[in-house]
Design an enzyme around this catalytic site. Structure first.
Site, PDB file in Angstrom:
ATOM      1  N   ARG A 138       1.198  -7.524  -3.328  1.00 36.61           N
ATOM      2  CA  ARG A 138      -0.254  -7.548  -3.509  1.00 36.61           C
ATOM      3  C   ARG A 138      -0.771  -6.112  -3.526  1.00 36.61           C
ATOM      4  O   ARG A 138      -0.802  -5.441  -2.498  1.00 36.61           O
ATOM      5  CB  ARG A 138      -0.954  -8.342  -2.402  1.00 36.61           C
ATOM      6  CG  ARG A 138      -2.480  -8.273  -2.530  1.00 36.61           C
ATOM      7  CD  ARG A 138      -3.230  -9.366  -1.800  1.00 36.61           C
ATOM      8  NE  ARG A 138      -3.210  -9.244  -0.359  1.00 36.61           N
ATOM      9  CZ  ARG A 138      -4.044  -9.912   0.459  1.00 36.61           C
ATOM     10  NH1 ARG A 138      -4.963 -10.736  -0.048  1.00 36.61           N
ATOM     11  NH2 ARG A 138      -3.950  -9.783   1.758  1.00 36.61           N
ATOM     12  N   ASP A 159      -6.552  -9.572   9.835  1.00 34.50           N
ATOM     13  CA  ASP A 159      -6.524  -8.484   8.862  1.00 34.50           C
ATOM     14  C   ASP A 159      -7.955  -8.119   8.507  1.00 34.50           C
ATOM     15  O   ASP A 159      -8.906  -8.515   9.188  1.00 34.50           O
ATOM     16  CB  ASP A 159      -5.661  -8.820   7.642  1.00 34.50           C
ATOM     17  CG  ASP A 159      -6.237  -9.942   6.789  1.00 34.50           C
ATOM     18  OD1 ASP A 159      -7.415 -10.338   6.993  1.00 34.50           O
ATOM     19  OD2 ASP A 159      -5.536 -10.421   5.881  1.00 34.50           O
TER      20      ASP A 159
END
Length: 543
Positions: free
Chosen positions: A165, A444
């Site tokens: 990603r 996150d």
């Protein structure tokens, strides 16, 4: 042999041992080509986001584009997934540090999503060493020695399929400047990984696979299709060698699912329900709508109506188009030293994955290797084959369903928890940690985004808690002061040093008390990471 870097390129980060192999002149030339061809288009797309936001602020709500009705109505499918992406029942995700890469590839998950975005703090060291780690992992040259046990770990022969990603289109990599302009972080991450690894991946019977974050429209999907096509042509790859999965983690994207798949139909193998960023996007895009203010974030889960409509719409459209519908991340992680809490966390993960498998998802995410067997069992009980793509589900979710606010309350406890977790996470991020265990949850950047966005929205709209406490600037300022002091005195706090805690508290004040809503906190936080960045060196030659 000495070679020089491309004209106009400045590297503003130091060349530590091993960095030259990644930042070789030919690789930089490839990046420069991407930058010069696509950066103007990228910036125009970011401007389009703000134009659309102005409409939302004026009272508009997202809707399905009338001009693409024929795409939604017609029959077409995406290109079939390659063999190593057909069974994705469990994917593990995490940052690109050496220990995580080795452990994730050996976790027993079908895929590992190596995350340069929300789970990685984009320090120069993290970004470049992450590229080195992935390059070595693909070639099975990576190892890791546990400092406590002294045990050495290598990547197993049956390692998970690697998916990368890159960072989002809104971010820049300020350590690489082309003619005075920072390169797109998305193109930097994508380009370096692709350039160095497409041949080695092919030898292993795999390919360059990517997760695309934060897309908001078909036009952004088209951007990536053009980038992929150009990169394949330059590097001599067959069309469709690059494959991607798009994270549906923004509210506007949910209204263009068919269109996103259509634009990427030669490349896209699936869509993923990025649930935490999706909640943040709901708050951000509808921040001016007083009738759509969300309750405490602990009350907003995948079972509330607008989240349920979103996930089921993803499943229905993906299966109609021959694509994987990937479930999201349950943030619970194992709890050491507390058997009862650990059992509860595992049960919550199991229930979440059972729901996803039963609804029709083809796979899911976990954040810890110990959760892989739990998630796998949930999908094994439902799926007899590698996926459920052949199971067609009615496409549900009207425009009204997708923006319907859930019932719930705003509490003082919830507001204080938002402040606490935001400071803890941002402090860790400033110290170089992009994924952090906080209160037995793996958090996150999306967590901190939800927390600060809710605080801003509650303050601006004069929201009171269920006990009639007004969450105004004065209350928030005092609550931040209290949380900062408590974190500094917390003997178990290990994410950063005191300087980062204070800086995080200051940044949270700036974000929450500002008249203007910051598009991403990571943009503001990146200013701190790169403050005072100078042209420390010009890359001129390599051995």
């Amino acid at each position: 042999m000495n070679t020089t870097n491309p004209n106009g390129v400045d590297l503003l980060g130091p060349l530590e041992p091993g960095y030259r192999g990644i930042l070789a002149p030919h690789a930089l030339s490839f990046l420069v080509g991407l930058h010069r061809r696509f950066d103007g288009r990228r910036k125009a797309l970011l401007e389009d986001r703000q134009k659309r936001q102005a409409d939302y602020d004026a009272g508009a709500l997202p809707d399905f584009p009338a001009e693409t009705a024929d795409i939604r109505a017609s029959d077409w499918t995406v290109r079939a997934a390659p063999p190593d992406l057909r069974d994705r029942r469990v994917e593990i995700t995490g940052p690109v540090d050496r220990k995580m890469v080795v452990n994730a590839l050996n976790s027993g998950a079908r895929c590992f999503m190596a995350d340069f975005e929300d789970a990685t703090s984009p320090t120069w060291t993290n970004v470049i060493e992450g590229q080195i780690n992935l390059r070595e992992a693909i070639r099975r040259q990576i190892d890791f020695t546990d400092e406590k046990s002294g045990k050495r770990y290598r990547v197993n022969s049956d390692a998970a399929t690697l998916i990368v990603r890159p960072r989002g289109l809104h971010l820049e990599e300020r350590h690489m400047v082309v003619n005075g302009s920072p390169i797109s972080a998305a193109l930097f991450d994508f380009g370096l990984y692709l350039y160095h690894n497409f041949d080695a991946l092919n030898v292993r019977g795999s390919g360059p696979y990517f997760y695309l974050p934060k897309l908001e429209s078909r036009f952004e999907a088209r951007f990536w299709a053009l980038v992929f096509s150009h990169a394949e042509e330059i590097l001599g790859m067959e069309r469709g060698t690059i494959r991607c999965t798009v994270l549906i983690e923004t509210l506007p994207a949910t209204f263009e699912l068919d269109e996103i798949l259509y634009e990427l139909r030669d490349y896209c193998v699936g869509l993923n329900c990025g649930r935490w960023d999706y909640i943040f996007s709901y708050i951000k895009r509808l921040r001016g709508h007083k009738d759509r203010i969300l309750p405490d974030r602990s009350q907003v889960n995948m079972t509330v109506p607008f989240m349920r409509a979103y996930s089921r719409r993803v499943i229905g459209i993906c299966h109609r188009r021959g694509a994987h519908a990937m479930g999201g991340m349950s943030a619970f992680i194992p709890v050491k030293g507390d058997e009862a809490a650990n059992a509860l966390a595992f049960e919550q993960v199991r229930a979440d994955k059972v729901r996803e498998a039963t609804d029709g998802h083809d796979g899911c995410w976990v954040a810890h290797p110990d959760l892989v067997p739990i998630a796998k069992a949930a999908f094994d009980d439902v799926m007899s084959g590698p996926n459920q793509i052949d199971e067609k589900f009615h496409v549900t979710g009207s425009a009204a369903d997708l923006v319907a606010p859930p019932e719930g309350s705003v509490t003082e406890v919830g507001a204080r928890e938002n402040i606490d977790v935001a400071i803890r996470y941002i402090a860790g991020w400033l110290a170089g940690r992009g994924a952090a265990p906080i209160r037995n949850m793996m958090e996150d950047a999306a967590t901190a985004e939800i927390a600060r966005a809710q605080l801003w929205q509650w303050r601006v709209n004069g929201v009171k808690t269920d006990t009639d406490v007004l969450l105004d600037a004065s209350w928030i300022e005092e609550a931040i002061n209290i949380a900062e002091a408590e974190i500094l005195e917390d003997p178990d706090y290990r994410l950063s040093g005191p300087d980062q805690v204070t800086e995080a508290a200051n940044l949270l004040r700036e974000l929450v008390l500002s008249d203007e809503f910051a598009e991403f906190l990571t943009l503001k936080a990146y200013d701190r990471l790169t403050d005072g960045l100078q042209v420390s060196m010009r890359l001129t030659e390599f051995d």
